[in-house]
Enzyme design. Structure first.
Site, PDB file in Angstrom:
ATOM      1  N   GLU A 113       9.985   1.376  10.822  1.00 30.39           N
ATOM      2  CA  GLU A 113      11.017   2.418  10.722  1.00 30.39           C
ATOM      3  C   GLU A 113      10.284   3.746  10.807  1.00 30.39           C
ATOM      4  O   GLU A 113       9.620   4.158   9.856  1.00 30.39           O
ATOM      5  CB  GLU A 113      11.809   2.273   9.419  1.00 30.39           C
TER       6      GLU A 113
ATOM      7  N   LYS B 181       0.853  -1.182   0.000  1.00 27.29           N
ATOM      8  CA  LYS B 181       0.000   0.000   0.000  1.00 27.29           C
ATOM      9  C   LYS B 181       0.888   1.229   0.000  1.00 27.29           C
ATOM     10  O   LYS B 181       1.477   1.603   1.019  1.00 27.29           O
ATOM     11  CB  LYS B 181      -0.922   0.045   1.213  1.00 27.29           C
TER      12      LYS B 181
ATOM     13  N   GLU C 279      10.397  16.936  14.898  1.00 29.21           N
ATOM     14  CA  GLU C 279      10.947  16.595  13.583  1.00 29.21           C
ATOM     15  C   GLU C 279      10.295  17.470  12.515  1.00 29.21           C
ATOM     16  O   GLU C 279       9.095  17.393  12.277  1.00 29.21           O
ATOM     17  CB  GLU C 279      10.695  15.118  13.265  1.00 29.21           C
TER      18      GLU C 279
ATOM     19  N   CYS D 194      13.930  10.363   6.583  1.00 23.46           N
ATOM     20  CA  CYS D 194      13.848   9.966   7.994  1.00 23.46           C
ATOM     21  C   CYS D 194      15.173  10.164   8.712  1.00 23.46           C
ATOM     22  O   CYS D 194      15.218  10.664   9.834  1.00 23.46           O
ATOM     23  CB  CYS D 194      13.401   8.514   8.106  1.00 23.46           C
TER      24      CYS D 194
END
Length: 470
Positions: A243, A170, A374, A277
């Site tokens: 992750e 997906k 972040e 990331c």
């Protein structure tokens, strides 16, 4: 360009039965594709197709899987230009970076194709032989984000196939085109049902994580979504590789040559417009270097050419979507209000597109949102320190622990400091470098499990002990 989106179930392209959605080019804000998301019933069909295909795919030999995955790599390579241009149009990164993404996907596919699945000899005595064998789990669900739509799909799918699993993937609804084309390419090589694709957002994501027919979920994305997946996955105790978010800190030590490290720091902080990331997201610089490094980073930032990724000369593309664009604006404005000094950028580019120039923000520290949260975008806070122990404390004062780095000429000192950072990977005189043979994963709220290398490969397997009495 306007494309009609589809799902791919058991080798067939089918229209989704769920809500309608558009794919937006972030450089123009124009729709480049439209379609419907999958329904939960269509997810069930994809899982059923994958379970059926698993019965035969699990029996293929290692040699056969290796050969087929190399054929997949050949087909990706043959379609490299098309794939790179799709990446630019749906994700926004400059063409040269999209071409690097495709090249990396090819190399990663070939590396994983050639990995050997080890058999561990535990005992070999006169009366007994005990071996540890690795068996495929079954159906693996891959849920990918919008920042590296081809590369991360490869990271998820290819190890699953190499170990004998089948896949339902997906992609992000913001960037589904590249993954759909990838799955079409894979289906040109592999049997129907081995790799399937559904589109969807929260409803489909939750149905995947709770689905009793799915044996493992691998997810790259935000921590809150990862936490939801973990909670929903408890029904059949499915395996997870997560992750998740990161807020990577870097420490620059006294004595560092500013001119030698500035370009590397800039590129790893602003890789993919900061939408990575493991990008460098908080920079702690010693007093003795602070002003010089800030000035050098601003000089590099101001030299970037911001524009459409397909335009000649562009070195810096747009933020991928409106929500992320707004978040970057808010964090920079908050930093300004808290005394942050803007050395480059600091405001959106006028006109169409989600263009925000690379922004260096000085004179902030922990407690300012741009440092604590972040940003996942083109804004780097630079924090001054005078005592190395304080720098380590500030770097670790964060709920995330994906990556970190130490920059300096004394490698023994850098190694000592690096081992004190609370993160899954720490780099010395570098950052954000992920390699197919080096395991990668986070600690704290940055994830569960690892990807890459043999350790990452084995996360797609079940250990079975064969205990033979002679």
């Amino acid at each position: 360009m306007s494309t009609e989106l589809s799902l791919l179930i058991n080798g067939d392209k089918v229209a989704g039965h769920g809500a309608a959605f558009d794919v937006i080019n972030p450089a123009t804000e124009a729709a480049i594709a439209s379609g419907r998301m999958a329904s939960v019933e269509q997810l069930d069909q994809a899982v059923a197709a994958a379970r059926q295909a698993f019965q035969s795919w699990r029996k293929t030999s290692d040699a056969e899987r290796t050969a087929l995955l190399h054929k997949v790599a050949d087909r990706i390579e043959a379609n490299a230009d098309e794939l790179a241009r799709i990446i630019v149009q749906e994700q926004g990164k400059p063409l040269f970076l999209a071409q690097m993404e495709v090249g990396g996907a090819i190399a990663w596919t070939r590396y994983n194709a050639d990995l050997e699945i080890p058999v561990k000899l535990i005992e070999d005595s006169e009366h007994k032989r005990i071996e540890g064998h690795r068996k495929p789990l079954g159906v693996v669900a891959s849920i990918t984000p919008w920042n590296w739509p081809l590369m991360i799909a490869i990271w998820h799918i290819i190890p699953a196939l190499r170990t004998g699993n089948t896949v339902v993937c997906k992609p992000s609804g913001l960037t589904p085109l590249n993954t759909l084309r990838l799955v079409e390419i894979i289906n040109e090589v592999l049997p129907a049902g081995v790799v399937n694709l559904v589109t969807g957002e929260r409803e489909i994501g939750e149905a995947i994580s709770a689905h009793s027919g799915i044996d493992k979920v691998i997810f790259t994305g935000s921590t809150p979504t990862g936490q939801n997946i973990m909670a929903n996955a408890s029904g059949n105790l499915k395996r997870l590789t997560l992750e998740l978010g990161g807020n990577d800190a870097a420490i620059v030590l006294p004595g560092t040559d500013v001119d030698a490290v500035a370009e590397g720091i800039f590129q790893t902080a602003f890789l993919n417009m900061g939408q990575t990331c493991a990008a460098l997201k908080r920079l702690y610089v010693h007093d003795s270097l602070y002003d010089a490094l800030c000035a050098k980073l601003a000089e590099i930032a101001n030299a970037q050419v911001v524009g459409d990724g397909l335009a000649e000369g562009t070195s810096f593309g747009p933020v991928q979507n409106a929500n992320q664009f707004q978040r970057v604006k808010e964090l920079v404005e908050d930093a300004k209000a808290r005394g942050g000094r803007i050395l480059s950028g600091g405001a959106p580019v006028d006109g169409k597109g989600y263009f925000y120039p690379p922004t260096i923000v000085a004179d902030v520290s922990n407690g300012v949102r741009l440092v604590d949260e972040e940003q996942f975008g083109p804004a780097l806070p630079v924090i001054r320190y005078s005592d190395i122990d304080e720098a380590i404390r500030l770097a670790n004062d964060c709920p995330f622990g994906l990556g970190g780095s130490v920059w300096g000429p004394d490698l023994a000192q850098a190694n000592s400091i690096a081992r004190q950072l609370e993160c899954g990977t720490v780099w010395i005189n570098g950052h954000a470098e992920v390699l197919p043979h080096a395991p990668f994963g986070g600690c704290k709220l940055s994830g569960v499990g690892v990807e890459f290398g043999v350790e990452g490969l084995l996360e797609y397997t079940q250990l079975q002990i064969v205990n033979c009495n002679r």
